[in-house]
Scaffold this motif. Structure first.
Motif, PDB file in Angstrom:
ATOM      1  N   GLU A  38      12.894  22.543   4.031  1.00 19.17           N
ATOM      2  CA  GLU A  38      12.052  22.321   2.860  1.00 19.17           C
ATOM      3  C   GLU A  38      12.669  21.343   1.867  1.00 19.17           C
ATOM      4  OE1 GLU A  38       9.520  24.915  -0.444  1.00 19.17           O
ATOM      5  OE2 GLU A  38      11.040  25.896   0.794  1.00 19.17           O
ATOM      6  N   SER A  39      13.974  21.459   1.627  1.00 24.02           N
ATOM      7  CA  SER A  39      14.611  20.584   0.638  1.00 24.02           C
ATOM      8  C   SER A  39      14.543  19.128   1.060  1.00 24.02           C
ATOM      9  CB  SER A  39      16.069  21.000   0.423  1.00 24.02           C
ATOM     10  OG  SER A  39      16.150  22.306  -0.115  1.00 24.02           O
ATOM     11  N   ALA A  40      14.764  18.876   2.342  1.00 23.29           N
ATOM     12  CA  ALA A  40      14.748  17.492   2.829  1.00 23.29           C
ATOM     13  C   ALA A  40      13.351  16.897   2.718  1.00 23.29           C
ATOM     14  CB  ALA A  40      15.229  17.444   4.278  1.00 23.29           C
ATOM     15  N   ILE A  41      12.352  17.645   3.102  1.00 24.92           N
ATOM     16  CA  ILE A  41      10.990  17.094   3.050  1.00 24.92           C
ATOM     17  C   ILE A  41      10.532  16.944   1.609  1.00 24.92           C
ATOM     18  CG2 ILE A  41       9.618  19.223   3.185  1.00 24.92           C
ATOM     19  CD1 ILE A  41       9.025  15.906   5.076  1.00 24.92           C
ATOM     20  N   ASP A  42      10.963  17.843   0.713  1.00 25.96           N
ATOM     21  CA  ASP A  42      10.623  17.698  -0.708  1.00 25.96           C
ATOM     22  C   ASP A  42      11.243  16.420  -1.277  1.00 25.96           C
ATOM     23  OD1 ASP A  42       9.040  19.935  -0.884  1.00 25.96           O
ATOM     24  OD2 ASP A  42      10.607  21.234  -1.710  1.00 25.96           O
ATOM     25  N   GLU A  43      12.471  16.117  -0.889  1.00 24.08           N
ATOM     26  CA  GLU A  43      13.106  14.884  -1.355  1.00 24.08           C
ATOM     27  C   GLU A  43      12.358  13.663  -0.852  1.00 24.08           C
ATOM     28  OE1 GLU A  43      17.252  13.965  -1.562  1.00 24.08           O
ATOM     29  OE2 GLU A  43      17.800  16.066  -1.214  1.00 24.08           O
ATOM     30  N   TRP A  44      11.931  13.703   0.408  1.00 30.34           N
ATOM     31  CA  TRP A  44      11.217  12.567   0.971  1.00 30.34           C
ATOM     32  C   TRP A  44       9.874  12.383   0.278  1.00 30.34           C
ATOM     33  CZ3 TRP A  44      11.570   8.166   3.107  1.00 30.34           C
ATOM     34  CH2 TRP A  44      10.472   7.566   3.724  1.00 30.34           C
ATOM     35  N   LEU A  45       9.190  13.466  -0.006  1.00 28.34           N
ATOM     36  CA  LEU A  45       7.886  13.375  -0.665  1.00 28.34           C
ATOM     37  C   LEU A  45       8.016  12.900  -2.112  1.00 28.34           C
ATOM     38  CD1 LEU A  45       6.098  16.562   0.711  1.00 28.34           C
ATOM     39  CD2 LEU A  45       5.599  14.176   1.267  1.00 28.34           C
ATOM     40  N   ALA A  46       9.184  13.100  -2.712  1.00 30.28           N
ATOM     41  CA  ALA A  46       9.401  12.644  -4.085  1.00 30.28           C
ATOM     42  C   ALA A  46       9.653  11.137  -4.147  1.00 30.28           C
ATOM     43  CB  ALA A  46      10.587  13.386  -4.709  1.00 30.28           C
ATOM     44  N   TYR A  47       9.877  10.530  -2.990  1.00 34.51           N
ATOM     45  CA  TYR A  47      10.112   9.087  -2.914  1.00 34.51           C
ATOM     46  C   TYR A  47       8.789   8.395  -2.597  1.00 34.51           C
ATOM     47  CZ  TYR A  47      11.755   4.622  -0.977  1.00 34.51           C
ATOM     48  OH  TYR A  47      11.944   3.293  -0.712  1.00 34.51           O
ATOM     49  N   HIS A  48       8.363   7.492  -3.473  1.00 34.06           N
ATOM     50  CA  HIS A  48       7.063   6.835  -3.317  1.00 34.06           C
ATOM     51  C   HIS A  48       7.180   5.370  -2.917  1.00 34.06           C
ATOM     52  CE1 HIS A  48       4.718  10.250  -4.842  1.00 34.06           C
ATOM     53  NE2 HIS A  48       5.711  10.433  -5.698  1.00 34.06           N
ATOM     54  N   GLY A  49       8.353   4.967  -2.452  1.00 30.20           N
ATOM     55  CA  GLY A  49       8.501   3.607  -1.957  1.00 30.20           C
ATOM     56  C   GLY A  49       8.714   2.582  -3.053  1.00 30.20           C
ATOM     57  N   GLU A  50       8.868   1.333  -2.623  1.00 30.78           N
ATOM     58  CA  GLU A  50       9.129   0.219  -3.537  1.00 30.78           C
ATOM     59  C   GLU A  50       7.920  -0.716  -3.539  1.00 30.78           C
ATOM     60  OE1 GLU A  50      11.916   0.755  -4.981  1.00 30.78           O
ATOM     61  OE2 GLU A  50      12.637   2.257  -3.539  1.00 30.78           O
ATOM     62  N   LEU A  51       7.447  -1.035  -4.715  1.00 36.25           N
ATOM     63  CA  LEU A  51       6.250  -1.858  -4.854  1.00 36.25           C
ATOM     64  C   LEU A  51       6.569  -3.333  -4.649  1.00 36.25           C
ATOM     65  CD1 LEU A  51       3.221  -1.642  -5.701  1.00 36.25           C
ATOM     66  CD2 LEU A  51       3.984  -2.168  -8.020  1.00 36.25           C
ATOM     67  N   ASP A  52       5.711  -4.019  -3.880  1.00 37.91           N
ATOM     68  CA  ASP A  52       5.804  -5.472  -3.787  1.00 37.91           C
ATOM     69  C   ASP A  52       4.846  -6.048  -4.824  1.00 37.91           C
ATOM     70  OD1 ASP A  52       5.589  -8.216  -3.105  1.00 37.91           O
ATOM     71  OD2 ASP A  52       6.206  -7.788  -1.049  1.00 37.91           O
ATOM     72  N   ALA A  53       5.396  -6.372  -5.989  1.00 38.65           N
ATOM     73  CA  ALA A  53       4.572  -6.815  -7.114  1.00 38.65           C
ATOM     74  C   ALA A  53       3.844  -8.122  -6.815  1.00 38.65           C
ATOM     75  CB  ALA A  53       5.442  -6.971  -8.357  1.00 38.65           C
ATOM     76  N   GLU A  54       4.439  -8.985  -5.981  1.00 43.91           N
ATOM     77  CA  GLU A  54       3.789 -10.253  -5.647  1.00 43.91           C
ATOM     78  C   GLU A  54       2.525 -10.027  -4.828  1.00 43.91           C
ATOM     79  OE1 GLU A  54       6.354 -13.722  -4.616  1.00 43.91           O
ATOM     80  OE2 GLU A  54       7.918 -12.201  -4.542  1.00 43.91           O
ATOM     81  N   VAL A  55       2.592  -9.099  -3.894  1.00 42.72           N
ATOM     82  CA  VAL A  55       1.402  -8.783  -3.096  1.00 42.72           C
ATOM     83  C   VAL A  55       0.308  -8.193  -3.983  1.00 42.72           C
ATOM     84  CG1 VAL A  55       0.475  -7.331  -1.242  1.00 42.72           C
ATOM     85  CG2 VAL A  55       2.681  -8.490  -0.946  1.00 42.72           C
ATOM     86  N   VAL A  56       0.703  -7.291  -4.866  1.00 45.22           N
ATOM     87  CA  VAL A  56      -0.270  -6.696  -5.793  1.00 45.22           C
ATOM     88  C   VAL A  56      -0.934  -7.782  -6.627  1.00 45.22           C
ATOM     89  CG1 VAL A  56      -0.533  -5.190  -7.803  1.00 45.22           C
ATOM     90  CG2 VAL A  56       0.871  -4.460  -5.868  1.00 45.22           C
ATOM     91  N   ALA A  57      -0.141  -8.723  -7.131  1.00 43.92           N
ATOM     92  CA  ALA A  57      -0.686  -9.813  -7.948  1.00 43.92           C
ATOM     93  C   ALA A  57      -1.681 -10.652  -7.151  1.00 43.92           C
ATOM     94  CB  ALA A  57       0.443 -10.686  -8.486  1.00 43.92           C
ATOM     95  N   LEU A  58      -1.384 -10.887  -5.872  1.00 43.70           N
ATOM     96  CA  LEU A  58      -2.287 -11.667  -5.027  1.00 43.70           C
ATOM     97  C   LEU A  58      -3.608 -10.943  -4.801  1.00 43.70           C
ATOM     98  CD1 LEU A  58       0.243 -13.005  -2.375  1.00 43.70           C
ATOM     99  CD2 LEU A  58      -1.067 -14.391  -4.003  1.00 43.70           C
TER     100      LEU A  58
END
Length: 216
Positions: A89-109
């Motif tokens: 449970e602890s490992a999966i909770d840690e993974w779910l708390a991580y939402h990745g890194e945003l590529d701001a350039e792609v979002v802007a496009l």
């Protein structure tokens, strides 16, 4: 000639590149394109919880429960319970708390494309957690429509997944640019008449959007 625009870094022998006209929709994957998930984070979680290297992502994404959750055959909560049995449970909770890194350039496009009048549609193989990831990064309103495989009950590269998204969002496949970082999924879209872009960098995506007239 096959209608596709591949990143310049792709090796020879892939699909031919042409400059299609009258495109009015951008269909974009999420994971690996808009949001990048650093495998190093998973490795750190594995180390903290004495898990074998690679076991966390294998359990979350490649295990039978992972595939069932992405196909809508298992609820997110049932998936989490199954993951708890596999990695704790602890490992999966840690993974779910991580939402990745945003590529701001792609979002802007994508925002620029939408501002220029194009329809923007997100199409992702993901569990229902997709909406949490988008909300975390302030992207809930990035697209006209968001399609999650778990909610559709269809996963890429199933042709029905693309056709269903087109029908629900009201766009024509042959008038859509499809950007994804998985080659076989891009190929599946191209076979249905979409213009394909195998994502590598924001710059390459910008070049394709400009060459197809979706941004200026």
């Amino acid at each position: 000639m096959t209608r596709a625009c591949w990143a310049a870094a792709q090796p020879k022998g892939g699909l031919d590149s042409v400059k299609p006209s009258a495109l009015d929709t951008v269909v974009c994957d999420v994971g690996g394109v808009i949001i990048r998930f650093d495998t190093g984070v998973a490795q750190q979680i594995e180390a903290r919880h004495d898990l074998d290297s690679g076991s966390l992502l294998a359990a979350a994404l490649k295990s039978p429960p992972g595939r069932q959750a992405m196909a809508g055959e298992m609820t997110h909560e049932d998936w989490k319970q199954a993951m708890t049995g596999l990695v704790g449970e602890s490992a999966i909770d840690e993974w779910l708390a991580y939402h990745g890194e945003l590529d701001a350039e792609v979002v802007a496009l994508l925002k620029k494309s939408r501002g220029a009048g194009a329809r923007v549609v997100l199409l992702s193989n993901a569990t229902a957690r997709l909406h949490d990831d988008l909300a975390f990064h302030g992207l809930s309103d990035l697209a006209d429509r968001v399609f999650c495989s778990a909610e559709m009950g269809l996963v890429k590269p199933n042709p029905r997944c693309f056709r269903e998204a087109a029908q629900r969002a009201g766009f024509a496949l042959e008038r859509a640019l499809y950007a994804d970082d998985t080659a076989s999924w891009v190929e599946a879209g191209v076979r249905l008449g979409m213009t394909g872009h195998l994502f590598s960098t924001a710059k390459a995506l910008r070049d394709t959007l400009e060459s197809t007239g979706l941004v200026s």
